[in-house]
Design an enzyme around this catalytic site. Structure first.
Site, mmCIF file in Angstrom:
data_model
loop_
_atom_site.group_PDB
_atom_site.id
_atom_site.type_symbol
_atom_site.label_atom_id
_atom_site.label_comp_id
_atom_site.label_asym_id
_atom_site.label_seq_id
_atom_site.Cartn_x
_atom_site.Cartn_y
_atom_site.Cartn_z
ATOM 1 C CB SER A 220 -0.918 -0.013 1.223
ATOM 2 O OG SER A 220 -1.991 0.872 1.000
ATOM 3 C CD GLU A 221 -1.233 3.920 -2.952
ATOM 4 O OE1 GLU A 221 -1.170 2.673 -2.908
ATOM 5 O OE2 GLU A 221 -2.227 4.538 -3.395
ATOM 6 C CG ASN A 222 -0.619 3.907 3.492
ATOM 7 O OD1 ASN A 222 -0.731 2.935 2.755
ATOM 8 N ND2 ASN A 222 -0.977 3.879 4.751
ATOM 9 N N GLY A 223 2.842 3.239 2.697
ATOM 10 C CA GLY A 223 4.053 2.799 3.376
ATOM 11 C C GLY A 223 4.013 1.472 4.093
ATOM 12 C CB SER B 177 5.967 3.921 -0.602
ATOM 13 O OG SER B 177 4.839 3.280 -1.129
#
Lengths: 218, 233
Positions: free
Chosen positions: A46-49, A88
């Site tokens: 998930s690109e938020n980390g 990320s």
């Protein structure tokens, strides 16, 4: 007739391959995580980390410091890792993520995608979608074949502001599975009970039909 | 050891002025500098340019500064979930620069890392590329994005020490490390402030050199934006 959102997610889950790192967008794509085929090991980014995302937490166990890119509370699985946003997107732009699944408002026959803005009406922003589509080698779009007004979302040319150009590889809709080829949308599979004519009528862009088009396996 | 600790929130935000550019860490409401945002809302300064991935919700996070019309311009990647924001943007009261999330992160990182600009494939062929230099590398078109810097960066960490070293928890890390690097003055608020020497040097995420002031935060609400759970069988 055709598939519901879960049906679309189940069909996309069949595209998962052992060892894939996968980024799932908000909406139908998120559901794909519920239908991983047996014997296949994948990790969700998930690109938020976070990498190694697990299911939603049990009631009462949610943690404000543990969310996905849709801002939903999540859990992590063994082997999970947290990182900052620059790291990320290094994973994403650096092509370390093998598959991206995202929703769309429109897709054009050359693989352009529009999913972030309706001028004058809805401007929420692109989030990570532009970075994801610019770099991923394998992009699958999950969406309904037509919009709420019944108009085709598979077009010759997108009318909305683009998110990325010539990037979509495959599309799974409630009616069909299609691949983007140089000539247009190649019809690979029909949803159960859906005829080629229905798909043709719902597709504004160039639809390519080669031989008998099989019905999707349940 | 250089001691970065400040004891009051007024000291933490000392020097903020109207028309400045701020960076604020966080993704949605996760990992936002709640104490500093509160203090900025009370400070009454306005005309601000805020660089933050999101803009909070109507009554929390950056939404508090939007409510009081303190923000002139937002630089963000995603601003849904905030009705007041949408209203101000569509009416033209608020200037908004929407940029891809990865480019936003990298532009902050670049700002702190002494890299004035870089090429990225993200946004090529879209509105984002308008007016930007395009160059091909390995046969693929890329656009030139410039570094971002800020007069102040406000970040939130889980643990910190008096030397300014920071450790984040879970996905509350997000934009905080890059913004810490890119602030001329970086203010870190932490849930647990400990004396220098108590944190394992190998476990620190943001080295204290990037942090000018650190404060023990208080009364964290840590609001959950999308509480999503499953029920036990």
């Amino acid at each position: 007739m055709g598939l519901d959102k879960i049906g679309i997610a189940k069909r996309i889950a069949k595209e998962l391959k052992d060892g894939y790192y996968v980024n799932l967008g908000i909406g139908i794509p998120t559901l794909v995580a519920n239908y991983i085929p047996e014997g296949i090991n994948v990790e969700f980014q998930s690109e938020n980390g976070v990498l190694g995302m697990g299911p939603f937490p049990f009631d009462g166990e949610e943690d404000a410091d543990l969310i996905n890119a849709g801002k939903q509370t999540i859990t992590t699985l063994d082997g999970a890792v947290f990182f900052d946003s620059a790291t990320s997107f290094s994973m994403i732009r650096g092509k370390h993520v093998q598959l991206t699944v995202l929703g769309a408002m429109e897709v054009s026959e050359n693989g352009d995608i529009a999913n972030w803005k309706i001028p004058g009406k809805m401007v929420k922003g692109m989030g990570g979608a532009m970075d994801l589509v610019a770099s991923a080698d394998n992009i699958i779009v999950a969406m309904m074949h037509t919009n709420k007004a019944g108009e085709s979302k598979l077009l010759k040319k997108c009318s909305l502001p683009l998110t990325g150009v010539s990037c979509v590889k495959k599309i799974v809709t409630n009616l069909a599975v299609l691949e983007i080829v140089p000539e247009g949308f190649l019809l690979l599979e029909r949803a159960p009970g859906v005829s080629v004519e229905e798909i043709q009528n719902a597709t504004e862009g160039t639809l390519i039909i080669k031989g008998t088009v099989p019905e999707m396996e349940a | 050891m250089i001691n970065k600790e400040v004891k009051s929130i007024d000291e933490a935000i000392a020097g903020v002025q109207s028309n400045m550019t701020f960076m604020l860490g966080g993704f949605g409401l996760c990992g936002i500098p709640e104490n500093c945002i509160d203090a900025l809302a009370k400070s009454g300064i306005n005309g601000l340019t805020c660089i933050s991935n999101n803009a909070g919700v109507d009554d929390f996070g950056l939404g508090l500064l939007l409510q009081k019309r303190q923000i002139k311009k937002m630089i963000s990647s995603y601003v849904g979930e905030n009705a007041e924001f949408e209203r101000q943007m569509l009416s033209g009261e608020l200037e908004v620069d929407l940029i891809p999330q990865g480019s936003l992160a990298e532009r902050c990182r670049a700002g702190g890392a002494g890299i004035p600009a870089f090429f990225t494939p993200a946004g090529y062929g879209t509105e984002v590329a308008e007016g930007k230099e395009v160059r091909e590398f390995n046969g693929q078109p890329h656009i030139l994005e410039t570094a971002l810097e800020a007069d102040f960066a406000f970040v939130k960490a889980w643990k910190g020490d008096t030397a300014g070293n920071l450790i984040y928890k879970g996905t509350a890390r997000n934009f905080n490390p890059m913004m810490a690097m890119a602030g001329k003055i970086t203010v870190a608020e932490v849930e647990q402030l400990v004396p220098a020497g108590e944190l394992d040097p190998a476990s620190i995420h943001t080295p204290g050199i990037f942090v000018q002031r650190i404060i023990q935060g208080k009364n964290y609400e840590k609001r959950i934006e999308q509480r999503t759970v499953r029920t036990k069988e």
